[in-house]
Write a protein that holds these residues in place. Structure first.
Motif, short mmCIF file in Angstrom:
data_model
loop_
_atom_site.label_atom_id
_atom_site.label_comp_id
_atom_site.label_asym_id
_atom_site.label_seq_id
_atom_site.Cartn_x
_atom_site.Cartn_y
_atom_site.Cartn_z
N ASP A 25 0.83 -1.21 0.00
CA ASP A 25 0.00 0.00 0.00
C ASP A 25 0.86 1.26 0.00
O ASP A 25 0.52 2.26 -0.65
CB ASP A 25 -0.93 0.00 1.21
N LYS A 26 1.97 1.20 0.71
CA LYS A 26 2.88 2.34 0.76
C LYS A 26 3.49 2.59 -0.62
O LYS A 26 3.56 3.74 -1.10
CB LYS A 26 3.98 2.10 1.78
N PHE A 27 3.93 1.52 -1.29
CA PHE A 27 4.50 1.66 -2.63
C PHE A 27 3.46 2.22 -3.60
O PHE A 27 3.76 3.11 -4.41
CB PHE A 27 4.99 0.31 -3.15
N ALA A 28 2.24 1.71 -3.52
CA ALA A 28 1.19 2.14 -4.44
C ALA A 28 0.85 3.62 -4.23
O ALA A 28 0.64 4.36 -5.19
CB ALA A 28 -0.05 1.27 -4.26
N ALA A 29 0.79 4.05 -2.98
CA ALA A 29 0.47 5.44 -2.69
C ALA A 29 1.50 6.38 -3.30
O ALA A 29 1.15 7.44 -3.85
CB ALA A 29 0.38 5.65 -1.18
N ALA A 30 2.76 6.00 -3.22
CA ALA A 30 3.82 6.83 -3.79
C ALA A 30 3.73 6.86 -5.31
O ALA A 30 3.92 7.91 -5.95
CB ALA A 30 5.19 6.32 -3.35
N MET A 31 3.42 5.72 -5.92
CA MET A 31 3.36 5.66 -7.38
C MET A 31 2.18 6.47 -7.93
O MET A 31 2.25 7.01 -9.04
CB MET A 31 3.27 4.21 -7.84
N LYS A 32 1.11 6.59 -7.19
CA LYS A 32 -0.07 7.32 -7.66
C LYS A 32 0.18 8.81 -7.84
O LYS A 32 -0.62 9.50 -8.49
CB LYS A 32 -1.25 7.10 -6.70
N VAL A 33 1.28 9.32 -7.29
CA VAL A 33 1.61 10.73 -7.47
C VAL A 33 2.92 10.91 -8.23
O VAL A 33 3.46 12.01 -8.30
CB VAL A 33 1.69 11.45 -6.10
N ASN A 34 3.42 9.82 -8.82
CA ASN A 34 4.68 9.88 -9.56
C ASN A 34 4.39 10.26 -11.01
O ASN A 34 4.29 9.42 -11.90
CB ASN A 34 5.39 8.52 -9.49
N ARG A 35 4.25 11.54 -11.26
CA ARG A 35 3.85 12.00 -12.58
C ARG A 35 4.90 11.67 -13.65
O ARG A 35 4.56 11.48 -14.83
CB ARG A 35 3.61 13.52 -12.58
N SER A 36 6.18 11.59 -13.28
CA SER A 36 7.21 11.33 -14.27
C SER A 36 7.00 9.98 -14.94
O SER A 36 7.39 9.79 -16.10
CB SER A 36 8.60 11.39 -13.63
N LYS A 37 6.40 9.03 -14.24
CA LYS A 37 6.10 7.73 -14.82
C LYS A 37 4.65 7.63 -15.31
O LYS A 37 4.39 7.13 -16.40
CB LYS A 37 6.38 6.62 -13.80
N LEU A 38 3.71 8.12 -14.52
CA LEU A 38 2.30 8.02 -14.89
C LEU A 38 2.01 8.73 -16.21
O LEU A 38 1.21 8.26 -17.02
CB LEU A 38 1.42 8.62 -13.79
N ASP A 39 2.66 9.87 -16.43
CA ASP A 39 2.37 10.66 -17.63
C ASP A 39 2.91 10.02 -18.90
O ASP A 39 2.60 10.48 -20.01
CB ASP A 39 2.94 12.07 -17.48
N LEU A 40 3.71 8.97 -18.78
CA LEU A 40 4.23 8.28 -19.95
C LEU A 40 3.35 7.10 -20.37
O LEU A 40 3.56 6.51 -21.43
CB LEU A 40 5.66 7.79 -19.68
N VAL A 41 2.36 6.75 -19.54
CA VAL A 41 1.50 5.61 -19.84
C VAL A 41 0.49 6.02 -20.92
O VAL A 41 -0.16 7.06 -20.80
CB VAL A 41 0.74 5.16 -18.57
N PRO A 42 0.35 5.22 -21.99
CA PRO A 42 -0.65 5.56 -23.01
C PRO A 42 -2.06 5.36 -22.46
O PRO A 42 -2.38 4.34 -21.87
CB PRO A 42 -0.36 4.55 -24.13
N GLY A 43 -2.90 6.37 -22.58
CA GLY A 43 -4.24 6.32 -22.00
C GLY A 43 -4.25 6.99 -20.64
O GLY A 43 -3.21 7.30 -20.05
N LYS A 44 -5.40 7.21 -20.13
CA LYS A 44 -5.55 7.89 -18.85
C LYS A 44 -5.57 6.85 -17.74
O LYS A 44 -6.62 6.30 -17.38
CB LYS A 44 -6.83 8.73 -18.83
N ILE A 45 -4.43 6.57 -17.17
CA ILE A 45 -4.33 5.55 -16.14
C ILE A 45 -4.90 6.10 -14.84
O ILE A 45 -4.67 7.26 -14.47
CB ILE A 45 -2.88 5.08 -15.96
N SER A 46 -5.65 5.28 -14.13
CA SER A 46 -6.33 5.71 -12.91
C SER A 46 -5.62 5.17 -11.68
O SER A 46 -4.82 4.23 -11.78
CB SER A 46 -7.77 5.19 -12.91
N PRO A 47 -5.91 5.73 -10.50
CA PRO A 47 -5.37 5.15 -9.27
C PRO A 47 -5.76 3.69 -9.10
O PRO A 47 -4.98 2.89 -8.57
CB PRO A 47 -5.99 6.03 -8.17
N GLU A 48 -6.95 3.34 -9.58
CA GLU A 48 -7.39 1.94 -9.49
C GLU A 48 -6.52 1.04 -10.38
O GLU A 48 -6.26 -0.12 -10.03
CB GLU A 48 -8.86 1.83 -9.91
#
Length: 368
Positions: free
Chosen positions: A332-355
């Motif tokens: 849960d701790k790892f997931a919480a940090a990744m949900k705000v990691n824009r440097s990686k999330l913004d590279l995912v094709p499509g609008k990736i959600s916290p879910e």
């Protein structure tokens, strides 16, 4: 679209000896960055030092690079290099040695920058002394990227530093895999696989840079049966595995990595998981998420690997690297940090959600 790889790359047998003059033309005094044992064992260190001796280029060997090189190690190496008056750096080994060589090359040119400050975003692009890369594992592709992944234990951080440090020369020889254990070859090959998958499943993917991962995935698919089989990998595949790794590095040089790599760093830093498996645990679930947004790309990846569906992809990865379990609190701790990691999330094709992020963690890591 843009295409740019400034490194002079050679991939061939006896590469170091064949291109001795290329090495000797880089500088006058060399710092060699490597680990404690592998470069001496596989012959790569001897090949390089013979070239330097024959060319009357003085060198200093710093053989204290650990897996996931730390800022403390970089500081120590930089001080030794300055005392020696080194004007270029040769990295010999896996990604840790090559990344450490890049970071020290930058520190040598910037005496006002402390190793602990390498992760801070600079107000300008910093210079660095030249770097020569001699990879001895088939995974990171660091010889073809500007990236250096560095660990700062003081603040509990492992990530790439925000500096562009391309080697001027990369010498890639499959013979250095001969002394590597089978699991090391598998682990690093999974890292290369991740680079290519993440390069395609990426918003920066385009017609130019897709040439690399698509060809590399075909080569990787031709090696997969040998990686999955019991017993050692046949020597005839060493050159192909090293070529695939370099191609994978060229892939991420254009796109960077996405979620699987971002998720892997916590596993490595906080649980000591080797980098290749740490990335590989997340790869199939990431592919499943991306199938919602770019199904054609996922189908292309599976086809190049000779796989029928994501289930077969999952089974293959588990056969290669197994599975890993963590506590719910850690996950849960790892997931919480990744949900705000824009440097990686913004590279995912499509609008990736916290879910979606939760899904990748839940599908990838079991609970203790």
């Amino acid at each position: 679209m843009r295409f740019f790889v400034p490194t002079d790359i050679y991939v061939e047998k006896n590469c170091v000896k064949n291109h001795a003059q290329n090495i000797l033309s880089v500088g006058l005094r060399a710092l060699i960055m490597t680990g404690r044992h592998s470069a001496a064992k596989n012959g790569s260190l001897n090949d390089v030092t013979e070239v330097l001796d024959d060319g009357n280029v003085p060198f200093l060997v710093f053989n204290e690079v650990e897996e996931n090189p730390s800022t403390d190690t970089l500081r120590k190496a930089t001080l030794a290099a300055r005392d020696f008056k080194a004007d270029f750096v040769i990295g010999i080994g896996g990604g840790s040695a090559l990344d450490a060589a890049k970071a020290v090359a930058l520190l040598l040119s910037n005496p006002d920058v402390d190793a602990d400050d390498l992760h801070k975003v600079p107000d300008r692009q910093l210079e660095h002394v030249p770097v020569v890369a001699v990879p001895t594992t088939c995974g990171t592709g660091s010889e073809a990227t500007p990236v250096a992944i560095i660990t700062n234990h003081k603040i509990g951080l492992k990530k790439s530093i925000p500096h562009v440090i391309f080697p001027v020369l990369a010498l890639v020889d499959g013979k250095y895999l001969a002394s590597a254990k089978k699991q090391l070859i598998v682990n690093t090959a999974v890292d290369a696989l991740s680079h290519m998958v993440e390069s395609i499943l990426n918003v920066k993917s385009n017609a130019f840079n897709r040439v690399f991962p698509e060809y590399g995935l075909k080569l990787w698919g031709e090696c997969k049966d040998a990686l999955l089989a019991s017993g050692d990998v046949d020597v005839s595949l060493y050159e192909k595995l090293m070529l695939t790794s370099t191609i994978a590095g060229m892939s991420i040089a254009h796109t960077s990595t996405t979620l699987p790599h971002g998720m892997s760093y916590d596993l490595t830093l906080h649980a000591g998981v080797p980098h290749g498996p740490a990335v590989g645990y997340f790869l199939a679930a990431y592919t499943e998420v991306c199938a919602k947004f770019v199904p054609g790309d996922v189908e292309r990846i599976l086809s190049l690997l000779g796989l029928g569906n994501i289930g077969e992809f999952t089974t293959m990865l588990q056969s290669l690297i197994g599975t890993y379990a963590v506590t719910r609190e850690m996950r849960d701790k790892f997931a919480a940090a990744m949900k705000v990691n824009r440097s990686k999330l913004d590279l995912v094709p499509g609008k990736i959600s916290p879910e979606d992020v939760d899904f990748v963690y839940e599908k990838s890591l079991s609970l203790l």
